[in-house]
Design an enzyme around this catalytic site. Structure first.
Site, mmCIF file in Angstrom:
data_model
loop_
_atom_site.group_PDB
_atom_site.id
_atom_site.type_symbol
_atom_site.label_atom_id
_atom_site.label_comp_id
_atom_site.label_asym_id
_atom_site.label_seq_id
_atom_site.Cartn_x
_atom_site.Cartn_y
_atom_site.Cartn_z
ATOM 1 N N GLU A 107 0.828 -1.214 0.000
ATOM 2 C CA GLU A 107 0.000 0.000 0.000
ATOM 3 C C GLU A 107 0.854 1.253 0.000
ATOM 4 O OE1 GLU A 107 -3.183 -1.034 -0.596
ATOM 5 O OE2 GLU A 107 -3.050 1.079 -1.105
HETATM 6 C C1 LIG Z 1 1.971 -9.659 0.612
HETATM 7 C C2 LIG Z 1 1.856 -8.568 -0.404
HETATM 8 C C3 LIG Z 1 0.601 -8.211 -0.874
HETATM 9 C C4 LIG Z 1 0.477 -7.218 -1.854
HETATM 10 N N1 LIG Z 1 -0.774 -6.918 -2.358
HETATM 11 C C5 LIG Z 1 -0.865 -6.111 -3.453
HETATM 12 C C6 LIG Z 1 -2.130 -5.919 -4.121
HETATM 13 O O1 LIG Z 1 -3.161 -6.443 -3.686
HETATM 14 N N2 LIG Z 1 -2.144 -5.153 -5.248
HETATM 15 C C7 LIG Z 1 -1.028 -4.568 -5.756
HETATM 16 O O2 LIG Z 1 -1.126 -3.908 -6.770
HETATM 17 N N3 LIG Z 1 0.177 -4.702 -5.128
HETATM 18 C C8 LIG Z 1 0.280 -5.458 -3.994
HETATM 19 N N4 LIG Z 1 1.503 -5.626 -3.371
HETATM 20 C C9 LIG Z 1 2.670 -4.961 -3.921
HETATM 21 C C10 LIG Z 1 3.180 -3.831 -3.027
HETATM 22 O O3 LIG Z 1 2.283 -2.751 -3.062
HETATM 23 C C11 LIG Z 1 4.594 -3.479 -3.492
HETATM 24 O O4 LIG Z 1 5.426 -4.551 -3.090
HETATM 25 C C12 LIG Z 1 5.096 -2.165 -2.920
HETATM 26 O O5 LIG Z 1 4.375 -1.090 -3.468
HETATM 27 C C13 LIG Z 1 6.582 -1.952 -3.168
HETATM 28 O O6 LIG Z 1 6.914 -2.163 -4.520
HETATM 29 P P1 LIG Z 1 8.148 -3.136 -4.862
HETATM 30 O O7 LIG Z 1 7.920 -4.422 -4.157
HETATM 31 O O8 LIG Z 1 8.330 -3.181 -6.326
HETATM 32 O O9 LIG Z 1 9.386 -2.468 -4.167
HETATM 33 P P2 LIG Z 1 10.305 -1.323 -4.826
HETATM 34 O O10 LIG Z 1 9.466 -0.279 -5.423
HETATM 35 O O11 LIG Z 1 11.335 -1.979 -5.665
HETATM 36 O O12 LIG Z 1 10.990 -0.716 -3.506
HETATM 37 C C14 LIG Z 1 12.127 -1.323 -2.866
HETATM 38 C C15 LIG Z 1 12.627 -0.368 -1.773
HETATM 39 O O13 LIG Z 1 13.051 0.857 -2.379
HETATM 40 C C16 LIG Z 1 12.369 1.945 -1.800
HETATM 41 N N5 LIG Z 1 12.063 2.947 -2.834
HETATM 42 C C17 LIG Z 1 11.548 2.723 -4.061
HETATM 43 N N6 LIG Z 1 11.388 3.882 -4.721
HETATM 44 C C18 LIG Z 1 11.796 4.843 -3.893
HETATM 45 C C19 LIG Z 1 11.869 6.273 -3.990
HETATM 46 N N7 LIG Z 1 11.452 6.944 -5.066
HETATM 47 N N8 LIG Z 1 12.360 6.951 -2.935
HETATM 48 C C20 LIG Z 1 12.751 6.309 -1.820
HETATM 49 N N9 LIG Z 1 12.713 4.984 -1.674
HETATM 50 C C21 LIG Z 1 12.235 4.260 -2.692
HETATM 51 C C22 LIG Z 1 11.108 1.381 -1.190
HETATM 52 O O14 LIG Z 1 10.649 2.167 -0.080
HETATM 53 C C23 LIG Z 1 11.562 -0.004 -0.752
HETATM 54 O O15 LIG Z 1 12.115 0.034 0.521
HETATM 55 C C24 LIG Z 1 1.628 -6.566 -2.339
HETATM 56 C C25 LIG Z 1 2.880 -6.904 -1.829
HETATM 57 C C26 LIG Z 1 3.005 -7.882 -0.881
HETATM 58 C C27 LIG Z 1 4.378 -8.247 -0.357
#
Ligand SMILES: Cc1cc2nc3c(=O)[nH]c(=O)nc-3n(C[C@H](O)[C@H](O)[C@H](O)COP(=O)(O)OP(=O)(O)OC[C@H]3O[C@@H](n4cnc5c(N)ncnc54)[C@H](O)[C@@H]3O)c2cc1C
Length: 587
Positions: free
Chosen positions: A439
């Site tokens: 989220e």
């Molecule tokens: C159990 C689970 C359920 C989920 N359910 C859903 C769902 O129902 N629908 C859906 O669409 N998604 C869902 N997600 C996805 C979730 O919303 C994403 O995992 C989350 O938004 C982070 O994206 P990412 O995993 O690609 O991490 P990344 O975007 O790769 O981030 C990795 C790290 O880098 C940091 N970071 C990235 N960009 C920046 C920036 N610009 N500035 C500072 N720091 C940054 C982040 O804070 C994080 O610590 C779910 C994830 C999980 C694990």
């Protein structure tokens, strides 16, 4: 033995009233509702959460969701299916949805209080309710009349459930990377193709239909976030008479093996020319999805609270029963319950006060949503919307961090047994850990707070909040209670003010980005301090002496342990990016 979940109704009642339940119930939209009605609903919901939902939590965790590799169908343990049927049949879904759409029409803050108990009872299952509720809000705001007629009542009742399909392998925090495509058909509908990952409750066997809300790009749409549209894609097409028809071309390719929330299937969803309908305007998808995301952010914050409350109950029971060592002043060959040791008492109070603080913060955020939606005066509505926007990133990020911290402390109180699954407290920590990630990660929430909520209006919203928090501190001061704690709160509010001014005045992007997370912690602690003071002033005026003593003790502890850290956080904020080495220097 694991402590049974007991709904914390008295504490919830005080918190609701202290954040302004009266003000919400005075709105014309809720003229039919009294505070006694609210207590009655929460009591009934609490019984349901404790008796029907909580007993499914451990089994759901142990057995988890499973996917049939031949069919792609996803199955939940039998106990979860039975409990979910009761959820629908007993009409507990849709408490906050409007009665026009088949909901109970309760204020957001009351529905949120009920949701807290659901999150405590079974966080994995509560996610299903949260997403379905988000989908109803989205459709009520952006859906066409025909879409509302077809889907809303079924979603409100949870006969059908909703999902949010945003994330793709190259589109996580940064949704500009969305690659899913939507191609128009001759009949006004669209064909959606692409792969979405991490989709919560994307596939399951609890409901007859699943309504997916999917972000995708239309032909010729601009690159970036301005080119993203939102589509409603049902798992099964809906026939003209409203019944469930043929299967759509959407399937679950895999479910993730993960740390916690095992009874919440996290799915890889494949859309292969699946038929869908546009929701809102073409290329206006992110604005529409934000309706769902704002409500979801509050609800995810609530998971931190729900988990922490449950972890507290488990830790308290264990601390009373476990005998080890001799407490101060005890002599002879006896062992004391560990709750007698000051360090264990401190640990319990760290959890208890975090719970109070989260509850105050989340309920205040929800109250703002009620006022923003229903107050007859447009100025009050606008001010409440601004307040809700300001508090939402804190409510999400701070509460979910505190949920992890609280469940880790509760595990610590259990000693070695805490690390053993049998105690049930290990599940709290495993479940809680996802909430700071999804989220919008907490890092992204902090940037949202710093940029959109504070810098954009030159800190005006914070100044208005600060004036109210100072008013609460003065109200406690006036009745002569806990002067030392009030003095600490005053210093915390001064630091909040100074940090905000620094954030607004800082022109170097790298500096304020580096300060965003400590600023969110600082702002949340100071805000919660003021809200706890408000609660103390409220209890002093309306509560009995025992309640006053309890709330005063909690506020005093929170000030001495947590609010004292706020001026130190100000120093971290002000250090900007100077404290960070460059990326190639991190070796
Ligand atoms: C159990 C689970 C359920 C989920 N359910 C859903 C769902 O129902 N629908 C859906 O669409 N998604 C869902 N997600 C996805 C979730 O919303 C994403 O995992 C989350 O938004 C982070 O994206 P990412 O995993 O690609 O991490 P990344 O975007 O790769 O981030 C990795 C790290 O880098 C940091 N970071 C990235 N960009 C920046 C920036 N610009 N500035 C500072 N720091 C940054 C982040 O804070 C994080 O610590 C779910 C994830 C999980 C694990």
């Amino acid at each position: 033995m694991t402590a049974a979940y007991v709904p914390p109704l008295p504490a919830m009642g005080v918190a609701l009233r202290a954040v302004g339940l009266d003000q919400v119930l005075a709105l014309p939209a809720f003229a039919h509702l009294s505070a006694d009605d609210v207590d009655g609903v929460l009591e009934g919901f609490g019984r349901f959460a404790a008796d029907v939902i909580a007993p499914t939590d451990e089994i759901g965790d142990r057995e988890g969701a499973t996917r049939d590799p031949d069919t792609g169908d996803v199955h939940l343990p039998e106990v979860i299916r039975v409990a979910f049927k009761r959820w629908v049949a007993d009409g507990w879904s849709g408490l906050g949805a409007s009665s026009e759409h088949g909901g109970a029409g309760l204020p957001v803050v009351v529905a949120l209080a009920a949701e807290e108990m659901l999150a405590s009872a079974n966080m994995a299952l509560s996610l299903n309710a949260m997403l379905t509720q988000g989908a109803t809000e989205l459709l009520a705001r952006w859906g066409t009349e025909a879409q509302q007629r077809t889907y809303l009542a079924k979603l409100v009742s949870s006969e059908w459930t909703g999902t949010m399909n945003m994330t793709e392998p190259e589109a996580g925090s940064d949704l500009r990377g969305v690659r899913a495509r939507a191609v128009p058909r001759d009949d006004g509908r669209w064909e959606i193709s692409g792969t979405k990952i991490f989709i919560t409750w994307g596939e399951h066997d609890l409901a007859d239909n699943i309504v997916h809300f999917v972000l995708a790009r239309t032909p010729g749409a601009p690159e970036g976030s301005a080119g993203i549209s939102l589509f409603l894609v049902p798992r099964h097409m809906v026939d003209a008479d409203g019944s469930v028809g043929a299967r759509n071309r959407v399937s679950c390719a895999a479910i993730e093996r993960k740390l916690g929330i095992h009874a919440s299937p996290t799915c890889v969803m494949v859309f292969d020319r699946a038929v869908g309908e546009l929701v809102g305007s073409e290329c206006g998808g992110l604005a529409a999805m934000f309706t769902m995301m704002n409500a979801a952010r509050r609800s995810v914050g609530l998971e931190g609270l729900g988990i922490a409350e449950r972890a507290f109950q488990q830790a308290l029971q264990h601390a009373r029963e476990r005998l080890q060592g001799r407490a101060p002043g005890v002599t002879g060959e006896v062992s004391s319950p560990i709750i007698e040791h000051p360090d264990v008492r401190r640990n319990l109070m760290l959890i208890a006060t975090a719970v109070d603080a989260m509850r105050a913060l989340l309920y205040t955020t929800a109250t703002a949503a009620d006022l923003a939606r229903h107050h007859p005066d447009s100025d009050v509505r606008a001010a409440a919307a601004t307040r809700g926007d300001l508090l939402t990133p804190m409510a999400k990020a701070w509460s979910t961090d505190e949920g992890v911290r609280a469940s880790s402390i509760a595990l610590q109180v259990h000693g070695g047994m805490g690390y053993v699954e049998e105690s049930g407290v290990a599940q709290r920590l495993r479940d809680a850990r996802v909430a700071p990630i999804y989220e919008g990660t907490n890092g992204i929430q902090a940037i949202d707070l710093a940029s959109r909520k504070v810098r954009r209006d030159g800190g005006q919203g914070v100044q208005e909040l600060l004036a109210e928090l100072r008013g609460s501190a003065q109200a406690v001061e006036r009745v002569g209670m806990v002067p030392q704690a009030v003095a600490i709160l005053d210093r915390a509010l001064d630091a909040f003010d100074a940090a905000t001014r620094w954030l607004v005045d800082t022109t170097v992007e790298e500096d304020w980005l580096a300060a965003a997370s400590p600023y969110l912690d600082l702002a949340s602690l100071a805000t919660c301090g003021g809200l706890l003071a408000r609660q103390l002033a409220w209890v002093h005026e309306h509560g009995d002496p025992d309640a006053v003593a309890l709330v005063a003790a909690r506020f005093t502890f929170f000030a001495a342990e947590r609010l004292v850290q706020v001026p130190a956080l100000l120093e971290t904020v002000r250090s900007g990016a100077a404290r960070l080495p460059s990326s190639d220097a991190i070796v």
